[in-house]
Design an enzyme around this catalytic site. Structure first.
Site, PDB file in Angstrom:
ATOM      1  N   SER A   1       3.411  -2.040  10.331  1.00  0.00           N
ATOM      2  CA  SER A   1       4.860  -2.091  10.596  1.00  0.00           C
ATOM      3  C   SER A   1       5.482  -3.444  10.283  1.00  0.00           C
ATOM      4  O   SER A   1       6.376  -3.893  10.992  1.00  0.00           O
ATOM      5  CB  SER A   1       5.152  -1.679  12.044  1.00  0.00           C
ATOM      6  OG  SER A   1       4.787  -0.324  12.256  1.00  0.00           O
TER       7      SER A   1
ATOM      8  N   LYS B   1       0.175   4.233  -0.184  1.00  0.00           N
ATOM      9  CA  LYS B   1      -0.452   5.424   0.401  1.00  0.00           C
ATOM     10  C   LYS B   1      -0.192   6.625  -0.539  1.00  0.00           C
ATOM     11  O   LYS B   1      -0.053   6.415  -1.744  1.00  0.00           O
ATOM     12  CB  LYS B   1       0.050   5.648   1.825  1.00  0.00           C
ATOM     13  CG  LYS B   1      -0.130   4.375   2.680  1.00  0.00           C
ATOM     14  CD  LYS B   1       0.022   4.581   4.139  1.00  0.00           C
ATOM     15  CE  LYS B   1      -0.178   3.252   4.864  1.00  0.00           C
ATOM     16  NZ  LYS B   1      -0.118   3.375   6.308  1.00  0.00           N
TER      17      LYS B   1
ATOM     18  N   ASN C   1       0.875  -1.170   0.000  1.00  0.00           N
ATOM     19  CA  ASN C   1       0.000   0.000   0.000  1.00  0.00           C
ATOM     20  C   ASN C   1       0.911   1.218   0.000  1.00  0.00           C
ATOM     21  O   ASN C   1       1.493   1.552   1.032  1.00  0.00           O
ATOM     22  CB  ASN C   1      -0.894  -0.023   1.253  1.00  0.00           C
ATOM     23  CG  ASN C   1      -1.710   1.253   1.399  1.00  0.00           C
ATOM     24  OD1 ASN C   1      -1.750   2.085   0.492  1.00  0.00           O
ATOM     25  ND2 ASN C   1      -2.361   1.423   2.545  1.00  0.00           N
TER      26      ASN C   1
ATOM     27  N   GLU D   1      -6.814   4.924   7.896  1.00  0.00           N
ATOM     28  CA  GLU D   1      -6.597   6.351   7.595  1.00  0.00           C
ATOM     29  C   GLU D   1      -7.832   6.955   6.938  1.00  0.00           C
ATOM     30  O   GLU D   1      -8.177   8.114   7.175  1.00  0.00           O
ATOM     31  CB  GLU D   1      -5.337   6.508   6.718  1.00  0.00           C
ATOM     32  CG  GLU D   1      -4.080   6.240   7.537  1.00  0.00           C
ATOM     33  CD  GLU D   1      -2.916   5.647   6.772  1.00  0.00           C
ATOM     34  OE1 GLU D   1      -2.890   5.717   5.537  1.00  0.00           O
ATOM     35  OE2 GLU D   1      -2.007   5.088   7.440  1.00  0.00           O
TER      36      GLU D   1
ATOM     37  N   GLY E   1       2.534   2.413  10.772  1.00  0.00           N
ATOM     38  CA  GLY E   1       3.492   3.503  10.617  1.00  0.00           C
ATOM     39  C   GLY E   1       4.250   3.850  11.881  1.00  0.00           C
ATOM     40  O   GLY E   1       4.924   4.878  11.945  1.00  0.00           O
TER      41      GLY E   1
ATOM     42  N   GLU F   1      -5.465  -4.637  10.623  1.00  0.00           N
ATOM     43  CA  GLU F   1      -4.448  -3.613  10.817  1.00  0.00           C
ATOM     44  C   GLU F   1      -4.739  -2.858  12.114  1.00  0.00           C
ATOM     45  O   GLU F   1      -5.543  -1.917  12.107  1.00  0.00           O
ATOM     46  CB  GLU F   1      -4.450  -2.627   9.644  1.00  0.00           C
ATOM     47  CG  GLU F   1      -4.112  -3.259   8.314  1.00  0.00           C
ATOM     48  CD  GLU F   1      -3.436  -2.267   7.366  1.00  0.00           C
ATOM     49  OE1 GLU F   1      -2.445  -2.644   6.780  1.00  0.00           O
ATOM     50  OE2 GLU F   1      -3.905  -1.118   7.260  1.00  0.00           O
TER      51      GLU F   1
ATOM     52  N   HIS G   1      -9.498   1.521   4.878  1.00  0.00           N
ATOM     53  CA  HIS G   1      -8.234   1.633   5.616  1.00  0.00           C
ATOM     54  C   HIS G   1      -8.449   2.562   6.819  1.00  0.00           C
ATOM     55  O   HIS G   1      -9.237   3.507   6.742  1.00  0.00           O
ATOM     56  CB  HIS G   1      -7.144   2.195   4.685  1.00  0.00           C
ATOM     57  CG  HIS G   1      -5.784   2.113   5.287  1.00  0.00           C
ATOM     58  ND1 HIS G   1      -5.327   3.029   6.201  1.00  0.00           N
ATOM     59  CD2 HIS G   1      -4.793   1.209   5.131  1.00  0.00           C
ATOM     60  CE1 HIS G   1      -4.089   2.689   6.569  1.00  0.00           C
ATOM     61  NE2 HIS G   1      -3.750   1.582   5.940  1.00  0.00           N
TER      62      HIS G   1
END
Ligand code: 13P
Length: 250
Positions: free
Chosen positions: A206, A11, A9, A95, A171, A165, A93
């Site tokens: 991560s 991003k 991904n 985010e 991250g 996730e 996701h």
């Protein structure tokens, strides 16, 4: 052998020059024992489609609109993604949920749209740190998964890829421990067993070359969804190799 799936991904990262170098390195590296895909930003779909054509590395997007077409400025439909050769699309996701207001119901509607267009949705679920500390992991996962049932038949549920996730592992350089991951993957697997059937379940958060092999070898892990490390060809290739060797022992 059951082939693991490793998805990058990107991003909101990349540019035409760096993308080209990254894609060329990925496709040069042959790895039959693992399924690979990259989910790129919308403007780079054409570039990635051309670079990946005829290779085993599949293309995906990171989001889609819940509507088919019309007056939805700035949105991109499932049909458009198919036109650019996408096989996968990431949906919900964390985010998108936390920064762009996507709730469980919208994620479910987008998932249904993706499936109807022939895309394989990679539906992201996962708890925040506060939710984990409050002992709510299973309740949060249950709520996120149950929402999918409002839009999808059991047969449709069986077509999904689910990515676990945990928000606190994304991250941060702090992947969830193998025990934490396996516990949640088993919970998701049991939920799917009750409501849909066997689907692939990925872990994301991560994942790095040194942790990938152990995470991908967990009993209920079918692969991984990789953020930062998917932008560095050497790291993503090493993670894909970890997927290939985990496939051999699955
Ligand atoms: P990182 O691998 O950078 O933690 O990102 C994970 C992720 O969000 C993949 O979708």
């Amino acid at each position: 052998m059951k082939r693991k799936l490793v998805v990058g991904n990107w991003k909101m990262n990349g540019d035409l020059v760096r993308n080209q170098a990254l894609l060329e390195q990925l496709v040069r590296h042959e790895l039959a024992a693992v399924e690979r895909a990259v989910c790129v930003p919308f403007p780079y779909l054409a570039q990635a489609q051309a670079a990946l054509a005829g290779t085993p590395v599949a293309l995906g997007a990171q989001n889609l609109c819940e509507f088919d077409d019309g007056a939805f400025t700035g949105e991109v439909s499932a049909r458009m993604l198919r036109e650019f050769g996408c096989r996968y699309v990431i949906v919900g996701h964390s985010e998108r949920r936390s920064l762009f207001g996507e709730d469980d119901a919208m994620v479910a509607r987008k998932t249904a749209k993706a499936l109807a267009a022939g895309l394989i949705p990679i539906v992201c679920v996962g708890e925040s740190l506060a939710e984990r500390e409050a002992g709510q992991v299973e309740a949060v996962l249950q709520r996120q998964l149950d929402a999918l049932r409002t839009e999808l038949t059991p047969a449709a549920l069986a077509e999904l890829v689910i990515a676990y996730e945990p928000v606190w592992a994304i991250g941060t350089g702090r992947a969830a421990s193998p025990e934490q991951v396996q516990a949640v993957l088993a919970f998701i697997r049991a939920w799917l067993g009750e409501h849909g059937g066997a689907v692939r379940i990925l872990y994301g958060g991560s994942v790095k070359p040194d942790t990938a092999r152990e995470l991908f070898s967990l009993p209920d892990a079918d692969g991984g969804l990789i953020g930062g490390a998917s932008l560095v060809a050497g790291q993503f290739i090493e993670i894909c190799e970890a997927g290939a060797s985990a496939s051999h022992s699955a």
